[in-house]
Design a protein around this motif. Structure first.
Motif, PDB file in Angstrom:
ATOM      1  N   TYR A 187      41.820  91.906  97.426  1.00 57.41           N
ATOM      2  CA  TYR A 187      41.199  92.055  98.744  1.00 57.41           C
ATOM      3  C   TYR A 187      40.587  90.714  99.166  1.00 57.41           C
ATOM      4  CZ  TYR A 187      41.366  96.962  97.206  1.00 57.41           C
ATOM      5  OH  TYR A 187      41.762  98.183  96.728  1.00 57.41           O
ATOM      6  N   PRO A 188      41.380  89.803  99.701  1.00 60.32           N
ATOM      7  CA  PRO A 188      40.847  88.473 100.069  1.00 60.32           C
ATOM      8  C   PRO A 188      39.794  88.526 101.172  1.00 60.32           C
ATOM      9  CG  PRO A 188      43.123  88.747 100.812  1.00 60.32           C
ATOM     10  CD  PRO A 188      42.837  89.894  99.913  1.00 60.32           C
ATOM     11  N   ASN A 189      39.722  89.641 101.913  1.00 60.39           N
ATOM     12  CA  ASN A 189      38.719  89.776 102.983  1.00 60.39           C
ATOM     13  C   ASN A 189      37.472  90.531 102.530  1.00 60.39           C
ATOM     14  OD1 ASN A 189      40.372  88.433 104.839  1.00 60.39           O
ATOM     15  ND2 ASN A 189      41.453  90.323 105.359  1.00 60.39           N
ATOM     16  N   LEU A 190      37.289  90.616 101.228  1.00 57.68           N
ATOM     17  CA  LEU A 190      36.124  91.304 100.686  1.00 57.68           C
ATOM     18  C   LEU A 190      34.841  90.687 101.253  1.00 57.68           C
ATOM     19  CD1 LEU A 190      35.736  93.544  98.462  1.00 57.68           C
ATOM     20  CD2 LEU A 190      35.292  91.665  96.865  1.00 57.68           C
ATOM     21  N   GLU A 191      33.965  91.542 101.772  1.00 59.74           N
ATOM     22  CA  GLU A 191      32.749  91.065 102.438  1.00 59.74           C
ATOM     23  C   GLU A 191      31.521  91.517 101.668  1.00 59.74           C
ATOM     24  OE1 GLU A 191      30.221  92.073 106.530  1.00 59.74           O
ATOM     25  OE2 GLU A 191      32.315  92.740 106.325  1.00 59.74           O
ATOM     26  N   ARG A 192      30.657  90.578 101.310  1.00 60.74           N
ATOM     27  CA  ARG A 192      29.431  90.923 100.602  1.00 60.74           C
ATOM     28  C   ARG A 192      28.407  91.505 101.568  1.00 60.74           C
ATOM     29  NH1 ARG A 192      26.094  87.446  96.046  1.00 60.74           N
ATOM     30  NH2 ARG A 192      24.245  88.794  96.007  1.00 60.74           N
TER      31      ARG A 192
ATOM     32  N   PHE B 152      31.471  99.071  89.576  1.00 62.09           N
ATOM     33  CA  PHE B 152      32.009  98.570  88.321  1.00 62.09           C
ATOM     34  C   PHE B 152      30.878  97.938  87.516  1.00 62.09           C
ATOM     35  CE2 PHE B 152      35.478  98.323  91.466  1.00 62.09           C
ATOM     36  CZ  PHE B 152      36.342  99.243  90.888  1.00 62.09           C
ATOM     37  N   ILE B 153      30.752  98.357  86.263  1.00 59.80           N
ATOM     38  CA  ILE B 153      29.615  97.976  85.434  1.00 59.80           C
ATOM     39  C   ILE B 153      30.084  97.115  84.270  1.00 59.80           C
ATOM     40  CG2 ILE B 153      27.664  98.854  84.088  1.00 59.80           C
ATOM     41  CD1 ILE B 153      28.004 101.530  85.579  1.00 59.80           C
ATOM     42  N   GLU B 154      29.391  95.996  84.073  1.00 62.48           N
ATOM     43  CA  GLU B 154      29.651  95.210  82.868  1.00 62.48           C
ATOM     44  C   GLU B 154      29.349  96.047  81.632  1.00 62.48           C
ATOM     45  OE1 GLU B 154      28.671  90.528  83.818  1.00 62.48           O
ATOM     46  OE2 GLU B 154      27.031  91.832  83.224  1.00 62.48           O
ATOM     47  N   GLU B 155      30.201  95.925  80.640  1.00 64.08           N
ATOM     48  CA  GLU B 155      29.939  96.624  79.390  1.00 64.08           C
ATOM     49  C   GLU B 155      28.674  96.067  78.744  1.00 64.08           C
ATOM     50  OE1 GLU B 155      32.080  97.583  75.079  1.00 64.08           O
ATOM     51  OE2 GLU B 155      32.966  96.125  76.457  1.00 64.08           O
TER      52      GLU B 155
ATOM     53  N   LEU C  14      26.837  94.778  96.432  1.00 62.13           N
ATOM     54  CA  LEU C  14      27.741  95.621  97.209  1.00 62.13           C
ATOM     55  C   LEU C  14      28.696  94.794  98.065  1.00 62.13           C
ATOM     56  CD1 LEU C  14      25.390  98.508  98.390  1.00 62.13           C
ATOM     57  CD2 LEU C  14      27.124  98.586  96.585  1.00 62.13           C
ATOM     58  N   TYR C  15      29.907  95.316  98.194  1.00 68.80           N
ATOM     59  CA  TYR C  15      30.943  94.670  98.992  1.00 68.80           C
ATOM     60  C   TYR C  15      31.626  95.705  99.874  1.00 68.80           C
ATOM     61  CZ  TYR C  15      30.396  90.901  95.611  1.00 68.80           C
ATOM     62  OH  TYR C  15      29.876  89.908  94.820  1.00 68.80           O
ATOM     63  N   LYS C  16      32.147  95.237 100.973  1.00 65.94           N
ATOM     64  CA  LYS C  16      32.894  96.082 101.917  1.00 65.94           C
ATOM     65  C   LYS C  16      34.313  95.561 102.032  1.00 65.94           C
ATOM     66  CE  LYS C  16      33.063  99.352 105.109  1.00 65.94           C
ATOM     67  NZ  LYS C  16      32.835 100.774 104.791  1.00 65.94           N
TER      68      LYS C  16
ATOM     69  N   ASN D 262      32.133 101.819  99.871  1.00 64.13           N
ATOM     70  CA  ASN D 262      31.809 100.462  99.450  1.00 64.13           C
ATOM     71  C   ASN D 262      32.181 100.245  97.992  1.00 64.13           C
ATOM     72  OD1 ASN D 262      30.630  99.793 101.967  1.00 64.13           O
ATOM     73  ND2 ASN D 262      28.698 100.747 101.339  1.00 64.13           N
ATOM     74  N   ILE D 263      32.213  98.984  97.607  1.00 67.11           N
ATOM     75  CA  ILE D 263      32.467  98.600  96.231  1.00 67.11           C
ATOM     76  C   ILE D 263      31.211  97.927  95.692  1.00 67.11           C
ATOM     77  CG2 ILE D 263      33.957  97.269  94.679  1.00 67.11           C
ATOM     78  CD1 ILE D 263      35.409  99.472  96.282  1.00 67.11           C
ATOM     79  N   GLY D 264      30.840  98.230  94.485  1.00 63.11           N
ATOM     80  CA  GLY D 264      29.678  97.605  93.874  1.00 63.11           C
ATOM     81  C   GLY D 264      30.018  97.032  92.510  1.00 63.11           C
TER      82      GLY D 264
END
Length: 327
Positions: free
Chosen positions: A214-219, A184-187, A230-232, A239-241
């Motif tokens: 996702y309260p268990n989001l892990e960096r 996800f990118i900031e505009e 990045l997050y898991k 992954n999520i970035g």
């Protein structure tokens, strides 16, 4: 190569065209932008020469962007030439996915399997509103074909306040069953219209949205040159970035140069362009002189995007279209 802040600079992004077949409203006006004539663009021979020179001073990664790179005639021919350069075994492409399908087999045969796909919504109607084109199905077909052929995919979504914040969770969910990075990118205010910070959906806003779901989001740990934090999500394959492109919190590990389709070097996304390497080459300089010029530009690379923005000659309202500067 290292710059004056001891950052290793080994990654170049090259826009092969300023043309795009979409009209994403955050990137360019509905009527498009004045395109450069073919003679003004770096030729494929010039791009190949530049990469040979850059490879000789330590560059190891290249990403081809646009506009939409597959709009440039014979783009695959350029990729075939670049695949033969020993220094660049990491060849990446950023594409909107509308023209990819017929090239997937050839890309894989060349060993080019790292693709960034731009998609800002999984809602067909909202996709049309953002891109001003009805190409959602083509993009998703390309996405699934790339998955089927084992490509490493990063999905890039620009998150815009009041437009597609509701797409954050559905997009993140693509990482549940697929080994993809959803980023996800900031505009960024590169569509000619400056926005104050308060009008932007920031990296912190995106993170709060994700943490609520996702309260268990892990960096995860970052590597040098990473623009994304990045997050898991537990049990997710991908992954999520989050890319703080406007907040600019990743500048201390920046490892890249950008070269526009007409040869303008940007040592930072937020500068005006620091040197036209196309014009320099066309004066008949040697490869040694080219290498020395790149070393000089790298030494002068600014500390961060805020410093680069302060040095701009053009006002904020005159920031270029992202299609012109290659993202």
């Amino acid at each position: 190569m290292t710059d004056s802040f001891n950052r290793t600079i080994d990654y170049v992004r090259i826009a092969v065209t300023d043309r795009c077949n979409l009209r994403c409203f955050y990137c360019m006006p509905a009527t498009g932008i004045p395109y450069e004539p073919q003679a003004h663009l770096l030729s494929y021979e010039e791009i190949t020469r530049l990469l040979n020179v850059l490879g000789g001073i330590g560059f190891r990664k290249v990403r081809f962007t646009g506009g939409e790179p597959f709009l440039r005639k014979d783009f695959m021919h350029l990729l075939e030439n670049v695949a033969e350069i020993d220094a660049f075994k990491s060849i990446h492409i950023t594409s909107n996915g509308t023209l990819l399908q017929k090239h997937i087999g050839r890309l894989k045969a060349l060993g080019i399997t790292k693709i960034n796909l731009s998609i800002d919504s999984l809602d067909k109607k909202r996709f049309h509103e953002i891109t001003r084109r009805d190409d959602f199905d083509k993009v998703m077909q390309s996405f699934h074909l790339l998955l089927d052929h084992g490509f490493q995919i990063k999905l890039n979504a620009v998150i815009m306040n009041g437009m597609n914040t509701q797409d954050i969770i559905p997009l993140a969910a693509l990482a549940e069953h697929h080994a993809v990075d959803v980023r996800f990118i900031e505009e960024m205010p590169f569509n000619g219209g400056y926005k104050e910070n308060s009008a932007l959906y920031t990296a912190r806003d995106i993170l709060r949205n994700l943490e609520a779901e996702y309260p268990n989001l892990e960096r995860l740990n970052s590597k040098h040159g990473d623009t994304a934090t990045l997050y898991k999500i537990p049990d997710y394959h991908g992954n999520i970035g989050i890319i703080p492109a406007f907040s600019r919190t990743f500048c201390n590990t920046c490892n890249r140069l950008r070269i526009s389709a007409k040869g303008e070097i940007k040592s930072c996304l937020y500068d005006d362009g620091v040197f036209n390497i196309r014009d320099f080459m066309r004066t008949g300089v040697t490869d040694t002189e080219l290498a020395d010029k790149f070393r000089e530009i790298i030494r002068q690379k600014p500390k961060d995007g805020f410093e680069a923005e302060k040095l701009r000659k053009a006002p904020k309202a005159k920031l270029q279209s992202m299609s012109s500067i290659g993202g």
